[in-house]
Scaffold this motif. Sequence first.
Motif, mmCIF file in Angstrom:
data_model
loop_
_atom_site.group_PDB
_atom_site.id
_atom_site.type_symbol
_atom_site.label_atom_id
_atom_site.label_comp_id
_atom_site.label_asym_id
_atom_site.label_seq_id
_atom_site.Cartn_x
_atom_site.Cartn_y
_atom_site.Cartn_z
ATOM 1 N N LEU A 125 29.581 15.175 -3.784
ATOM 2 C CA LEU A 125 30.112 13.868 -4.171
ATOM 3 C C LEU A 125 29.924 13.704 -5.671
ATOM 4 C CD1 LEU A 125 31.285 11.105 -3.264
ATOM 5 C CD2 LEU A 125 28.923 10.291 -3.132
ATOM 6 N N HIS A 126 31.026 13.421 -6.370
ATOM 7 C CA HIS A 126 30.997 13.251 -7.818
ATOM 8 C C HIS A 126 31.575 11.886 -8.183
ATOM 9 C CE1 HIS A 126 30.897 17.603 -7.204
ATOM 10 N NE2 HIS A 126 30.378 17.724 -8.405
ATOM 11 N N VAL A 127 31.008 11.264 -9.181
ATOM 12 C CA VAL A 127 31.563 10.044 -9.754
ATOM 13 C C VAL A 127 31.815 10.318 -11.227
ATOM 14 C CG1 VAL A 127 31.219 7.602 -10.254
ATOM 15 C CG2 VAL A 127 30.344 8.571 -8.113
ATOM 16 N N ALA A 128 33.062 10.125 -11.647
ATOM 17 C CA ALA A 128 33.483 10.444 -13.017
ATOM 18 C C ALA A 128 33.144 11.889 -13.365
ATOM 19 C CB ALA A 128 32.832 9.483 -14.011
ATOM 20 N N GLY A 129 33.244 12.769 -12.376
ATOM 21 C CA GLY A 129 33.003 14.187 -12.595
ATOM 22 C C GLY A 129 31.563 14.601 -12.542
ATOM 23 N N LEU A 130 30.633 13.663 -12.367
ATOM 24 C CA LEU A 130 29.198 13.967 -12.367
ATOM 25 C C LEU A 130 28.655 13.948 -10.942
ATOM 26 C CD1 LEU A 130 28.091 11.925 -15.485
ATOM 27 C CD2 LEU A 130 27.915 14.401 -15.228
ATOM 28 N N TYR A 131 27.859 14.947 -10.628
ATOM 29 C CA TYR A 131 27.342 15.150 -9.276
ATOM 30 C C TYR A 131 26.372 14.037 -8.884
ATOM 31 C CZ TYR A 131 25.009 17.491 -5.364
ATOM 32 O OH TYR A 131 24.494 17.796 -4.140
ATOM 33 N N GLN A 132 26.494 13.563 -7.629
ATOM 34 C CA GLN A 132 25.575 12.583 -7.045
ATOM 35 C C GLN A 132 24.811 13.273 -5.922
ATOM 36 O OE1 GLN A 132 25.683 9.183 -8.421
ATOM 37 N NE2 GLN A 132 26.775 10.517 -9.850
ATOM 38 N N PRO A 133 23.512 13.501 -6.054
ATOM 39 C CA PRO A 133 22.806 14.372 -5.109
ATOM 40 C C PRO A 133 22.522 13.779 -3.732
ATOM 41 C CG PRO A 133 21.303 13.571 -6.802
ATOM 42 C CD PRO A 133 22.673 13.123 -7.201
ATOM 43 N N ARG A 134 22.324 12.468 -3.612
ATOM 44 C CA ARG A 134 21.904 11.902 -2.332
ATOM 45 C C ARG A 134 23.098 11.402 -1.530
ATOM 46 N NH1 ARG A 134 18.847 14.261 -0.474
ATOM 47 N NH2 ARG A 134 18.959 15.673 -2.209
ATOM 48 N N PRO A 135 23.163 11.747 -0.218
ATOM 49 C CA PRO A 135 24.314 11.335 0.599
ATOM 50 C C PRO A 135 24.435 9.829 0.759
ATOM 51 C CG PRO A 135 22.605 12.335 1.964
ATOM 52 C CD PRO A 135 22.207 12.581 0.540
ATOM 53 N N GLN A 136 23.337 9.075 0.562
ATOM 54 C CA GLN A 136 23.421 7.611 0.653
ATOM 55 C C GLN A 136 24.350 7.040 -0.416
ATOM 56 O OE1 GLN A 136 20.571 9.303 0.876
ATOM 57 N NE2 GLN A 136 19.772 8.789 2.895
ATOM 58 N N ALA A 137 24.564 7.788 -1.516
ATOM 59 C CA ALA A 137 25.448 7.298 -2.568
ATOM 60 C C ALA A 137 26.870 7.131 -2.069
ATOM 61 C CB ALA A 137 25.416 8.255 -3.769
ATOM 62 N N ALA A 138 27.228 7.810 -0.973
ATOM 63 C CA ALA A 138 28.571 7.685 -0.428
ATOM 64 C C ALA A 138 28.825 6.306 0.169
ATOM 65 C CB ALA A 138 28.809 8.758 0.632
ATOM 66 N N LEU A 139 27.751 5.519 0.399
ATOM 67 C CA LEU A 139 27.926 4.158 0.896
ATOM 68 C C LEU A 139 28.397 3.208 -0.190
ATOM 69 C CD1 LEU A 139 24.698 3.751 3.089
ATOM 70 C CD2 LEU A 139 27.044 3.881 3.918
ATOM 71 N N ALA A 140 28.201 3.559 -1.460
ATOM 72 C CA ALA A 140 28.509 2.652 -2.556
ATOM 73 C C ALA A 140 29.984 2.276 -2.552
ATOM 74 C CB ALA A 140 28.114 3.286 -3.890
ATOM 75 N N LEU A 141 30.268 1.072 -3.016
ATOM 76 C CA LEU A 141 31.631 0.563 -3.001
ATOM 77 C C LEU A 141 32.515 1.304 -3.987
ATOM 78 C CD1 LEU A 141 30.878 -3.277 -2.878
ATOM 79 C CD2 LEU A 141 31.540 -1.791 -0.993
ATOM 80 N N MET A 142 33.757 1.531 -3.584
ATOM 81 C CA MET A 142 34.766 2.123 -4.452
ATOM 82 C C MET A 142 35.702 1.003 -4.907
ATOM 83 S SD MET A 142 35.686 5.811 -2.702
ATOM 84 C CE MET A 142 36.725 5.090 -1.434
#
Length: 891
Positions: A125-142
């Motif tokens: 999972l990347h945001v603005a091309g930067l890796y997000q290591p924890r799967p809980q970050a996928a809960l964040a709002l888009m």
Amino acid sequence: MSHQSAKKKLMSLAIGSACAVMAGAACAQQQEADASAIATKDQVAEVKVTATRHSTSLLKTPVAVTAVTQEALSRDGITDVRGLSGQIPNLQLGTSNDGSGGVQIAIRGVSSSDFTEIGNPAVGLHVAGLYQPRPQAALALMFDLDQVEVLRGPQGTLFGRNSTGGSINIIPAKPEFGSSYGTVEADVGNYRGRQISAVQNIPVSDNFAMRVTAMKIKRDGYINQQQDFYAANFPALGIVPSRDSAGNIIPDIDQRFNKKVGADKYYTNKDEYAARLQARWKIRPDLDWRLTYEKYQNNGAGDLPIKDCEQAAGTPYACTGGQWDVKVNVPGVMDMSIDTVRSGLVWDLNPSTTIEYNASWSSQKRREIQDSDSGYQPIESELATRPGTSPFNDFATYTTASKYVSTVHELQLRGKYDRLRYVAGLFWMHEKNSIDYAQDYLGASWGTYGFPAESYFYHQADRQSDSKAIFAQADWEFAPTWNLTVGGRMTRDTRKDVGGQYWDTAFSDDPAIYFKGLHNPGTPGTPGFVPFNSSDLKPGMGGYYGAGGFDSSIHPVISDDSASWKKFTWRLGLSRQLTPRDLVYTSLSTGYKAGGFSDKEDICRTGLNGNCAGLTPGPHYTNMPWNPETLTNFELGYKGRLLNNKLTFSATAFYSRYKDMQLTGGVTVGKIIPKIPCTATNPYCDSVVIYGTQNAAQANISGLEIEGEYKPWPGSHIGYSYSHLKAVIKSYPTYSEDSSISCNIRDKYGAPPCVAYEGTDPLFAGKFPLNIAGNRLPYAPANTLNLSASQDFAIGEYTLTPWISARWQDKMYFSLRNLDNPHISDAQKAYTTVDAALKLVSPSGKWHLEAYVKNWGQTLAKNYASVVDPGYVTASYNDPRVYGIRLGATW
């Protein structure tokens, strides 16, 4: 100037600048391709993606990638990545129901179910091309995005960190110079749903701009949640409720957390907000700097395992109420925040060379409480087969504190010289995580009647991970219309635990140790024996209270471990631009996910005098290490624009070999000498089953993905996608049936039996081997189909657009067991959902009004399921029918 016209002007300037450094026919071809980005209303617009770390046309990018715009996300009501499930070929997402707050992302059947700080996702999972290591970050709002890009297949070169299955890149919209504009949209729906989002672009000067965005969502839970005051009452078995001095029944299950809550606090609710503040400074014409702060907060109740009433029908465990009726003695708590700072610097050294440096710092904090039994209680016939065990269920899961801090740095050098385009870079990610995690099993099938079954607590104060990599990829146009891609990445991963501590009441032979000397039920079978009830449970007892919740005689196991892994991954590709509108390509690529290890445990601790069978007396510790997993993928693809740009068509065929799969769940690690001889109804009593991760042997994955858009006449739009997937286990000789679905459950429902291993090979000690070769991987339906259609109608000066979307999905399993049984199958059968909307846009486009309905047919569809003892299925479900009205304005 409007921001739309400003974008067109910037695009034309970009085309001219690019042509200044290109020659003749190549420039003309590029102009033709880029000009299609400004498509007429009767043509499918061109889309740009960053799948190669360069901005390229979607249909000229030799990668299996799908781009979803913010407009499409808003229309579909998608606010986090879970909403993308099934919308994109071979992408499936599941919600955990284990109190971990995680999201299981699967692409082409490749996924990971370990949502803890120990595990890593298989889809990056990347945001603005930067890796997000924890799967809980996928809960964040888009929200306020340029688009979401989903890359399928291993991305071991350019997005290499734990991307064996693929990568999801969430790309926020950027501040724009020279145009002040804003938008706001409000949404009101059933279940008291309320949502509002706002965007304001602020051009402070010609070279400095800011962008402020925010979003808030609230919705009641859709389950029917009631308070639980259960007390076991089976007089025929000599089990009757306890009563207070006034003769009132005292509940057996824990009442320390029980309180009445409203529907806004029910499990399955929503209570989230997010905000993003961005600044962009064009320091000079060749130097651009962006700085972003993002805040996300989730105050919901989390998810809850709910019984599958359809499968339970006709069994002794049939639901006594409706599908959504649950009884809860531990209301849900989710307090999760994510604070992120991102910075990006882009320096154009010359018209053909760019250096880009991106960095992020993120702090994720989470406190979560879950009622893990959901109020489902044993029945008399079941208790009669296991006398002397607990007559009630009472499980709770607590993440009392967690903090995951990560920093990510990536430096890229990109360029194009004549017929060569390249990108090279350095990557470094560092994590420092801590967590306090506990579970109380106060009533459980393996517990002794009258005493709490087990309570444990993990305190991991310092769990660190590092990943460092160097990578490069080049595209060489070695002949007219032919292009060769060569890329590689060298990665080194390290992990260490410092001073981890683990307490467990099972370390003690005293069945009343949970009470810390403040209460003792007595000795079973004697006149003074009085089974405990909820009045005997006091604050300060159990895992919720941390180390202080355990008797001082229980000493923790200490985890001080470290390990490292390294791997070279690569990509080879060949493509040909048959015409300016037709691309064919093939590629061979690899992916890798680092290994790991669990918390240290004594596998013999529950045996007679703490001993195992077949091992020397005394403790035997393991941290259950596992090896990296790898995936090699071969693809053939076509992308094209047909019918005078009215139709786009992409097709990808692929074949993958998936080795050393990392699978998380109950792992049988040996046999103990049981304190009480095993019985036919409890054949697992001498097996040591620990929750952890292990490597399977190999799986083979093949399939086909088709997607595109069609505009047959003015104002129309048709979207379509189809995927076929065959993701099966080729070899897994050490697979063992785990205790969640014991042999007597199989016998009860006529499922194929499991047989205990009786040989002398220590590899199979305590196991119930099953041959699962040929079984499908979880989250890998054989076929999925998506169709959507819309049509613009002019009503005076207004535009009215009806839209409808239908999705059909084949049967999908949630475990490797693949047990096709009407009552104990952890699978989701084939189903169809239909969504629809009707949108009215004002003549000036300054406001719009939209009515919508999702899951029109009220389809019950699971996104996670598990068979539980004593013999029913619990699951997480997709939302039921949701409908409402959106009103938006632009200025």
